[in-house]
Design a protein around this motif. Structure first.
Motif, mmCIF file in Angstrom:
data_model
loop_
_atom_site.group_PDB
_atom_site.id
_atom_site.type_symbol
_atom_site.label_atom_id
_atom_site.label_comp_id
_atom_site.label_asym_id
_atom_site.label_seq_id
_atom_site.Cartn_x
_atom_site.Cartn_y
_atom_site.Cartn_z
ATOM 1 N N SER A 122 34.313 57.475 50.713
ATOM 2 C CA SER A 122 34.701 56.206 50.658
ATOM 3 C C SER A 122 34.412 55.672 49.306
ATOM 4 C CB SER A 122 34.136 55.206 51.707
ATOM 5 O OG SER A 122 32.581 55.197 51.371
ATOM 6 N N GLY A 123 33.466 56.443 48.424
ATOM 7 C CA GLY A 123 33.282 55.992 47.201
ATOM 8 C C GLY A 123 32.261 54.720 47.177
ATOM 9 N N VAL A 124 31.282 54.743 48.225
ATOM 10 C CA VAL A 124 30.222 53.931 48.405
ATOM 11 C C VAL A 124 29.324 54.049 47.131
ATOM 12 C CG1 VAL A 124 28.258 53.165 49.610
ATOM 13 C CG2 VAL A 124 30.312 53.556 50.721
ATOM 14 N N GLY A 125 28.789 53.145 46.566
ATOM 15 C CA GLY A 125 27.797 53.009 45.307
ATOM 16 C C GLY A 125 28.573 52.984 44.013
ATOM 17 N N ASN A 126 29.956 53.282 43.941
ATOM 18 C CA ASN A 126 30.747 52.849 42.895
ATOM 19 C C ASN A 126 30.908 51.297 42.775
ATOM 20 O OD1 ASN A 126 30.902 55.495 42.669
ATOM 21 N ND2 ASN A 126 33.037 55.836 43.451
ATOM 22 N N GLU A 127 31.464 50.754 41.794
ATOM 23 C CA GLU A 127 31.666 49.409 41.725
ATOM 24 C C GLU A 127 32.881 48.933 42.426
ATOM 25 O OE1 GLU A 127 32.235 45.951 38.411
ATOM 26 O OE2 GLU A 127 31.340 47.652 37.858
ATOM 27 N N LEU A 128 32.812 48.535 43.659
ATOM 28 C CA LEU A 128 33.724 48.199 44.732
ATOM 29 C C LEU A 128 34.076 46.629 44.604
ATOM 30 C CD1 LEU A 128 32.632 50.136 47.601
ATOM 31 C CD2 LEU A 128 34.496 50.728 46.076
ATOM 32 N N HIS A 129 35.260 46.166 44.470
ATOM 33 C CA HIS A 129 35.590 44.960 44.499
ATOM 34 C C HIS A 129 36.239 44.467 45.944
ATOM 35 C CE1 HIS A 129 35.468 44.867 40.235
ATOM 36 N NE2 HIS A 129 36.058 45.849 40.328
#
Length: 166
Positions: free
Chosen positions: A114-121
């Motif tokens: 899911s890309g948790v930890g990346n900058e999510l908007h």
């Protein structure tokens, strides 16, 4: 203060959720439904801490209000007595553990991809109007499926509440 409230609501959610399923005090299903209400209320507190006030209000109104009343209605209609202790079925426990491991594996895979930890908007910001437009345009099929599932649940309650089927 916010961190303290988070730990309090999290602990309440976990403890009450555990008591819904494995209540050492009583085997009465009404007690489990009341612990489910406490679980839902403490989850609403977590939503408030996330500044998701609309979600907290919906959580309380829909789940703690309507769904729990439906559960209690079914429990009262079926006249479920306190469940007697029965022997352990190891085959069912094995299948349950297999299902638990499968769901856990799917959850871990979803979190890793899911890309948790990346900058999510956030997908939605602002009013509930945007939420409604998103719900009835992009997510109309899951919304309709949930409506059909609720209809099937109501029909099942009606059929189960009848004493004799003709």
């Amino acid at each position: 203060m916010e961190a303290l409230l988070f730990y309090i609501f999290s602990a309440l959610t976990l403890i009450c959720g555990l008591l819904v399923v494995a209540n050492p005090f009583t085997r009465n299903p009404v007690t489990s439904a009341m612990f489910l209400v406490l679980t839902i209320m403490s989850m609403a507190g977590l939503f408030v801490l996330l500044n998701a006030f609309f979600l907290a209000a919906v959580q309380i109104m829909v789940y703690a209000g309507a769904v729990i009343v439906l559960f209690l209605f079914v429990i009262m209609l079926l006249d479920i007595q306190e469940v007697e202790k029965r022997r352990i079925n190891f085959f069912s426990i094995g299948l349950g553990m297999l299902a638990l491991l499968s769901i856990g594996g799917i959850l871990v895979k979803a979190i890793l991809t899911s890309g948790v930890g990346n900058e999510l908007h956030p997908v939605l910001e602002g009013t509930t109007r945007k939420l409604g437009v998103k719900l009835f345009t992009d997510y109309v099929l899951p919304f309709e499926i949930m409506g059909v599932l609720l209809l099937v649940g109501m029909v099942g309650v009606i059929l189960l509440s009848k004493k004799t089927l003709r």
